[in-house]
Enzyme design. Structure first.
Site, PDB file in Angstrom:
ATOM      1  N   ASP A   1       0.848  -1.183   0.000  1.00  0.00           N
ATOM      2  CA  ASP A   1       0.000   0.000   0.000  1.00  0.00           C
ATOM      3  C   ASP A   1       0.894   1.247   0.000  1.00  0.00           C
ATOM      4  OD1 ASP A   1      -2.544   1.424   0.350  1.00  0.00           O
ATOM      5  OD2 ASP A   1      -1.745   1.941   2.311  1.00  0.00           O
TER       6      ASP A   1
ATOM      7  N   THR B   1      -3.144   5.168  -4.050  1.00  0.00           N
ATOM      8  CA  THR B   1      -2.036   5.894  -3.408  1.00  0.00           C
ATOM      9  C   THR B   1      -0.697   5.598  -4.080  1.00  0.00           C
ATOM     10  OG1 THR B   1      -1.930   4.110  -1.780  1.00  0.00           O
ATOM     11  CG2 THR B   1      -3.130   6.083  -1.147  1.00  0.00           C
ATOM     12  N   THR B   2      -0.537   4.403  -4.636  1.00  0.00           N
ATOM     13  CA  THR B   2       0.704   4.062  -5.348  1.00  0.00           C
ATOM     14  C   THR B   2       0.707   4.723  -6.726  1.00  0.00           C
ATOM     15  OG1 THR B   2       0.697   1.926  -4.208  1.00  0.00           O
ATOM     16  CG2 THR B   2       2.175   2.145  -6.079  1.00  0.00           C
TER      17      THR B   2
ATOM     18  N   ASP C   1      -9.259   0.152   1.992  1.00  0.00           N
ATOM     19  CA  ASP C   1      -9.291   0.601   0.592  1.00  0.00           C
ATOM     20  C   ASP C   1     -10.594   0.179  -0.087  1.00  0.00           C
ATOM     21  OD1 ASP C   1      -6.808   1.552   1.081  1.00  0.00           O
ATOM     22  OD2 ASP C   1      -5.746   0.394  -0.445  1.00  0.00           O
TER      23      ASP C   1
END
Length: 535
Positions: A69, A102-103, A400
């Site tokens: 994550d 987020t990545t 998520d």
């Protein structure tokens, strides 16, 4: 370098090069900033997609975290560079606003910085690059709106929501149970959602975990779990139609706040004191019985005498329950938290269809399940796993999935995943670049190239030939005018993401592009880094 001594004989080192050190300014500062941003993006690049690799992070205390994550990796990294900290903030912003991607947002920002570096070397001013990026981001966001699709769902038709949550979970460690966890996440969100107002309060979903069991044993409880057991081992472990008294006052005689001393010099005085204390406990227990309570949940402890009386009066009790859990129990059961025994009334009791104590494995671990509550808008996702690291990573993955389901309830527009949306935007931005006659045209084309970095990373992480795979998919999209073609990461046999049921939320993808562009613009406009030692 030379060694010298002060007036007290203490040694210190003189660095001869110190006076030659200069602060970075202008183009050198911008290139140094870009290098720092690219270094952070490079770390996360290999974690992108369903075949992305995991990172192992060790804290100064020796605690180990295994995750892919992006927000968690950057949160736990010890970052000193100011520009690298901006990338950490970027990932955190995406996590707070959307909860997923987020990545991808950091990889996107890293690619934009890489393209900006090439333009700087060609002599283009950073302000012109920033303006070009801003124009390109607007084109990309509008194009995403154009290629997005809306889909209908409801309490009876949750499959579209489940499919989108499965896309999110497919890149996590828990992907072997993605269907099961996606269904749990969607049911939990729908339980607390207000579909008329299109609002979801995620605070009403409690995520708990306990080591032991399999990941498949993870369950959704329509109620609250408390990591406590009954105060006496002989109390009932199964209570139906429970009426719950929720107390923040202790089961014990009142204590004076001043210093005091009691002198007892005869047996009779001791007996009188003991009887008085017993009467006090008796009155408290009777008060709970009189209003019809069948279970007492207390924030504080109580001594053995009170516990003994509660058991004999057939009034089960739970002690040392935390304040946050008490509030959740009150919300779920429709009860009121009572601070004094004098205020206890039947109207303040919470109601639950079933309260049961559950044991786990061969250990003495027990938990209390409060189910079928009066207010069903409070649920618990109870995670099981082989070790603590697995449970923590599952909690992050479920967070998520919950955020994705919430975003779809707020805005039910989707785009297709697997890099198909980025490739389609890249084609659209490239085509639009010809309409701009100024220097910004170079920046707009560079933005289109940067968009290709996401599908390239997906192909690379899946063990495919990145350039060859991207070229084939891009030509297929242009030839058939179909924005659904992406990278076949799972080797299904088709590049059509619609057939593979790989969805992403529109607002999540738009936010990625907007946030990455904002941060890159900010970095490009920094031409001097001043530290406290410089003034």
């Amino acid at each position: 370098m030379a060694l010298a001594f002060d007036e007290y004989g203490r040694p210190f080192i003189i660095l001869k090069e110190q006076d030659q050190k200069t602060r970075l300014r202008g183009i050198d500062a911008q290139k140094a900033n870009i290098s720092a941003g690219k270094a952070v993006a490079r770390i996360l690049r290999t974690s992108l997609g369903p075949k992305g690799m995991d990172k192992i992070l060790q804290s100064p205390d020796g605690d180990v975290t295994i995750t892919n994550d992006g927000a968690t990796i950057l949160e736990q990294m010890d970052v000193d560079n100011q520009i690298a900290k901006l990338m950490v903030e970027l990932s955190r912003s995406q996590d707070y606003e959307i909860g997923d991607g987020t990545t991808g947002v950091v990889v996107m920002a890293g690619a934009l910085l890489e393209q900006a570096e090439r333009l700087l070397e060609r002599g283009i001013h950073p302000i012109r690059i920033a303006e070009g990026y801003e124009m390109a981001s607007r084109i990309a966001v509008e194009h995403l709106e154009h290629i997005s699709q809306k889909f209908d769902f409801g309490a009876s038709n949750i499959e579209p929501l489940v499919q989108t949550c499965m896309t999110t979970l497919s890149s996590k460690i828990v992907n072997r149970c993605k269907r099961h966890l996606a269904e749990i996440s969607v049911k939990a969100v729908l339980s607390v959602a207000d579909l008329e107002r299109k609002d979801v309060n995620l605070d009403m979903i409690k995520v708990e975990g306990k080591v032991g069991g399999k990941l498949e044993d993870t369950e959704l409880i329509y109620g609250i779990t408390v990591d406590k057991d009954m105060s006496h081992p002989q109390m009932p472990k199964h209570i139906e139609d429970a009426k719950i008294a929720i107390l923040t006052c202790p089961f014990e005689p009142p204590k004076p706040k001043t210093k005091h001393k009691v002198d007892i010099d005869t047996v009779e005085k001791f007996q009188t004191l003991r009887l008085q204390e017993q009467k006090y406990f008796d009155d408290m227990v009777q008060k709970c019985k009189d209003i019809g309570a069948t279970l007492v949940i207390c924030q504080w402890g109580f001594d053995d005498e009170a516990n003994h009386l509660l058991m004999h009066r057939n009034l089960p009790a739970v002690r040392w329950v935390g304040g946050v859990e008490l509030e959740l129990i009150a919300i779920a059961t429709g009860g009121r938290i009572v601070p004094r025994f004098q205020e206890l009334t039947p109207e303040k009791l919470g109601r639950a269809g079933l309260v049961r104590e559950k044991s786990f494995g061969t250990t003495k671990d027990k938990m209390l399940y409060i189910e079928h509550c009066a207010n069903s808008r409070a649920v618990t996702i109870f995670i099981r796993g082989g070790n603590k690291m697995m449970i923590e990573e599952t909690k992050r993955s479920i967070h998520d999935a919950l955020c994705v389901a919430r975003n779809l309830i707020r805005n039910n527009s989707i785009v297709y995943g697997g890099g198909s949306a980025e490739i389609s935007c890249s084609i659209a931005v490239e085509a639009a670049a010809d309409k701009y006659p100024g220097v910004e045209q170079y920046a707009i084309r560079a933005f289109a190239d940067a968009l290709d970095s996401v599908p390239m990373a997906l192909a690379e992480n899946s063990g495919l030939q990145p350039i060859e795979t991207l070229s084939a998919v891009k030509s297929q999209q242009i030839k058939e005018n179909n924005p659904h073609y992406g990278i076949d990461c799972n080797d299904v046999g088709t590049n059509n993401m619609r057939e593979q049921d790989v969805f992403e939320t529109l607002i999540g993808k738009q936010q990625q592009i907007l946030l990455a562009t904002q941060v890159v613009k900010m970095i490009l406009k920094i031409d001097d880094v001043i530290s406290p030692s410089d003034y």
